[in-house]
Design a protein around this motif. Structure first.
Motif, PDB file in Angstrom:
ATOM      1  N   VAL A  15       6.061 -51.720 -20.025  1.00 27.92           N
ATOM      2  CA  VAL A  15       5.642 -52.363 -21.265  1.00 27.92           C
ATOM      3  C   VAL A  15       6.852 -53.069 -21.864  1.00 27.92           C
ATOM      4  O   VAL A  15       7.849 -52.436 -22.196  1.00 27.92           O
ATOM      5  CB  VAL A  15       5.073 -51.339 -22.271  1.00 27.92           C
ATOM      6  CG1 VAL A  15       4.632 -52.042 -23.547  1.00 27.92           C
ATOM      7  CG2 VAL A  15       3.929 -50.557 -21.650  1.00 27.92           C
ATOM      8  N   LYS A  19       4.786 -56.155 -25.893  1.00 29.97           N
ATOM      9  CA  LYS A  19       3.628 -55.249 -25.802  1.00 29.97           C
ATOM     10  C   LYS A  19       2.667 -55.647 -24.692  1.00 29.97           C
ATOM     11  O   LYS A  19       1.468 -55.430 -24.766  1.00 29.97           O
ATOM     12  CB  LYS A  19       2.870 -55.145 -27.133  1.00 29.97           C
ATOM     13  CG  LYS A  19       3.721 -54.699 -28.284  1.00 29.97           C
ATOM     14  CD  LYS A  19       4.162 -53.274 -28.103  1.00 29.97           C
ATOM     15  CE  LYS A  19       4.893 -52.801 -29.362  1.00 29.97           C
ATOM     16  NZ  LYS A  19       5.942 -51.900 -29.107  1.00 29.97           N
ATOM     17  N   ALA A  21       2.183 -55.759 -20.215  1.00 30.94           N
ATOM     18  CA  ALA A  21       2.589 -55.124 -18.963  1.00 30.94           C
ATOM     19  C   ALA A  21       3.302 -56.132 -18.074  1.00 30.94           C
ATOM     20  O   ALA A  21       2.848 -57.265 -17.915  1.00 30.94           O
ATOM     21  CB  ALA A  21       1.363 -54.567 -18.245  1.00 30.94           C
ATOM     22  N   ASP A  47       9.520 -48.247 -20.996  1.00 36.29           N
ATOM     23  CA  ASP A  47       8.205 -47.631 -21.106  1.00 36.29           C
ATOM     24  C   ASP A  47       7.390 -47.974 -19.863  1.00 36.29           C
ATOM     25  O   ASP A  47       6.884 -49.084 -19.731  1.00 36.29           O
ATOM     26  CB  ASP A  47       7.478 -48.118 -22.369  1.00 36.29           C
ATOM     27  CG  ASP A  47       8.071 -47.545 -23.640  1.00 36.29           C
ATOM     28  OD1 ASP A  47       8.459 -46.362 -23.627  1.00 36.29           O
ATOM     29  OD2 ASP A  47       8.148 -48.279 -24.638  1.00 36.29           O
ATOM     30  N   VAL A  49       4.210 -47.577 -17.409  1.00 36.08           N
ATOM     31  CA  VAL A  49       2.793 -47.234 -17.446  1.00 36.08           C
ATOM     32  C   VAL A  49       2.536 -46.199 -16.353  1.00 36.08           C
ATOM     33  O   VAL A  49       2.794 -46.454 -15.186  1.00 36.08           O
ATOM     34  CB  VAL A  49       1.915 -48.484 -17.225  1.00 36.08           C
ATOM     35  CG1 VAL A  49       0.440 -48.113 -17.201  1.00 36.08           C
ATOM     36  CG2 VAL A  49       2.206 -49.545 -18.280  1.00 36.08           C
ATOM     37  N   GLN A  53      -2.426 -47.975 -14.344  1.00 33.96           N
ATOM     38  CA  GLN A  53      -1.641 -49.090 -13.815  1.00 33.96           C
ATOM     39  C   GLN A  53      -2.293 -49.773 -12.619  1.00 33.96           C
ATOM     40  O   GLN A  53      -2.021 -50.936 -12.348  1.00 33.96           O
ATOM     41  CB  GLN A  53      -0.216 -48.644 -13.463  1.00 33.96           C
ATOM     42  CG  GLN A  53      -0.108 -47.754 -12.238  1.00 33.96           C
ATOM     43  CD  GLN A  53      -0.318 -46.292 -12.538  1.00 33.96           C
ATOM     44  OE1 GLN A  53      -0.820 -45.915 -13.585  1.00 33.96           O
ATOM     45  NE2 GLN A  53       0.044 -45.439 -11.596  1.00 33.96           N
ATOM     46  N   VAL A  62      -1.091 -54.153 -23.751  1.00 34.54           N
ATOM     47  CA  VAL A  62      -1.206 -52.703 -23.632  1.00 34.54           C
ATOM     48  C   VAL A  62      -0.840 -52.043 -24.949  1.00 34.54           C
ATOM     49  O   VAL A  62      -0.179 -52.630 -25.801  1.00 34.54           O
ATOM     50  CB  VAL A  62      -0.310 -52.150 -22.506  1.00 34.54           C
ATOM     51  CG1 VAL A  62      -0.760 -52.619 -21.140  1.00 34.54           C
ATOM     52  CG2 VAL A  62       1.147 -52.521 -22.720  1.00 34.54           C
ATOM     53  N   VAL A  64       0.886 -48.411 -26.268  1.00 37.28           N
ATOM     54  CA  VAL A  64       1.603 -47.191 -25.893  1.00 37.28           C
ATOM     55  C   VAL A  64       1.028 -46.053 -26.723  1.00 37.28           C
ATOM     56  O   VAL A  64       1.022 -46.109 -27.950  1.00 37.28           O
ATOM     57  CB  VAL A  64       3.118 -47.341 -26.147  1.00 37.28           C
ATOM     58  CG1 VAL A  64       3.849 -46.032 -25.841  1.00 37.28           C
ATOM     59  CG2 VAL A  64       3.689 -48.480 -25.318  1.00 37.28           C
ATOM     60  N   THR A  65       0.535 -45.004 -26.023  1.00 39.66           N
ATOM     61  CA  THR A  65      -0.067 -43.886 -26.737  1.00 39.66           C
ATOM     62  C   THR A  65       0.837 -42.670 -26.819  1.00 39.66           C
ATOM     63  O   THR A  65       0.642 -41.817 -27.656  1.00 39.66           O
ATOM     64  CB  THR A  65      -1.403 -43.469 -26.086  1.00 39.66           C
ATOM     65  OG1 THR A  65      -1.164 -43.132 -24.720  1.00 39.66           O
ATOM     66  CG2 THR A  65      -2.414 -44.603 -26.175  1.00 39.66           C
ATOM     67  N   SER A  66       1.830 -42.561 -25.920  1.00 36.66           N
ATOM     68  CA  SER A  66       2.792 -41.467 -25.984  1.00 36.66           C
ATOM     69  C   SER A  66       4.019 -41.860 -25.183  1.00 36.66           C
ATOM     70  O   SER A  66       3.976 -42.764 -24.358  1.00 36.66           O
ATOM     71  CB  SER A  66       2.196 -40.166 -25.455  1.00 36.66           C
ATOM     72  OG  SER A  66       1.892 -40.297 -24.086  1.00 36.66           O
ATOM     73  N   ARG A  67       5.108 -41.166 -25.453  1.00 35.87           N
ATOM     74  CA  ARG A  67       6.374 -41.443 -24.745  1.00 35.87           C
ATOM     75  C   ARG A  67       6.918 -40.184 -24.145  1.00 35.87           C
ATOM     76  O   ARG A  67       6.719 -39.134 -24.602  1.00 35.87           O
ATOM     77  CB  ARG A  67       7.402 -42.035 -25.693  1.00 35.87           C
ATOM     78  CG  ARG A  67       7.004 -43.412 -26.126  1.00 35.87           C
ATOM     79  CD  ARG A  67       7.989 -43.958 -27.115  1.00 35.87           C
ATOM     80  NE  ARG A  67       7.450 -45.227 -27.561  1.00 35.87           N
ATOM     81  CZ  ARG A  67       8.089 -46.360 -27.508  1.00 35.87           C
ATOM     82  NH1 ARG A  67       9.297 -46.409 -27.032  1.00 35.87           N
ATOM     83  NH2 ARG A  67       7.555 -47.463 -27.922  1.00 35.87           N
TER      84      ARG A  67
END
Length: 67
Positions: A15, A19, A21, A47, A49, A53, A62, A64-67
């Motif tokens: 990412v 924002k 891919a 980041d 994916v 993917q 995309v 981002v929902t968590s890291r």
């Protein structure tokens, strides 16, 4: 793991600051129990994916929902 292949190329989707891919070719070192060592192509903090993917096109928006 986030790894994808096409022909003989191995890549991950990262990412970008936009924002979206982006496809990054990577070199893989050791692989064991579903975990792969990436020896070049991405850096700490990128980041990657790791879900969804497969079939994700270059430049797709995309979230981002968590890291």
């Amino acid at each position: 793991s986030g790894l994808a292949t096409e022909d003989d190329d191995v890549y991950v989707m990262v990412v970008g600051a936009d924002k979206k891919a982006h496809r990054y070719p990577v070199a893989v070192g050791l692989v064991a129990r579903g975990v792969a060592e990436i020896t070049s192509g991405i850096k700490v903090g990128d980041d990657v994916v790791v879900r969804g993917q497969d079939g994700l096109p270059e430049g797709a928006a995309v979230v981002v929902t968590s890291r």
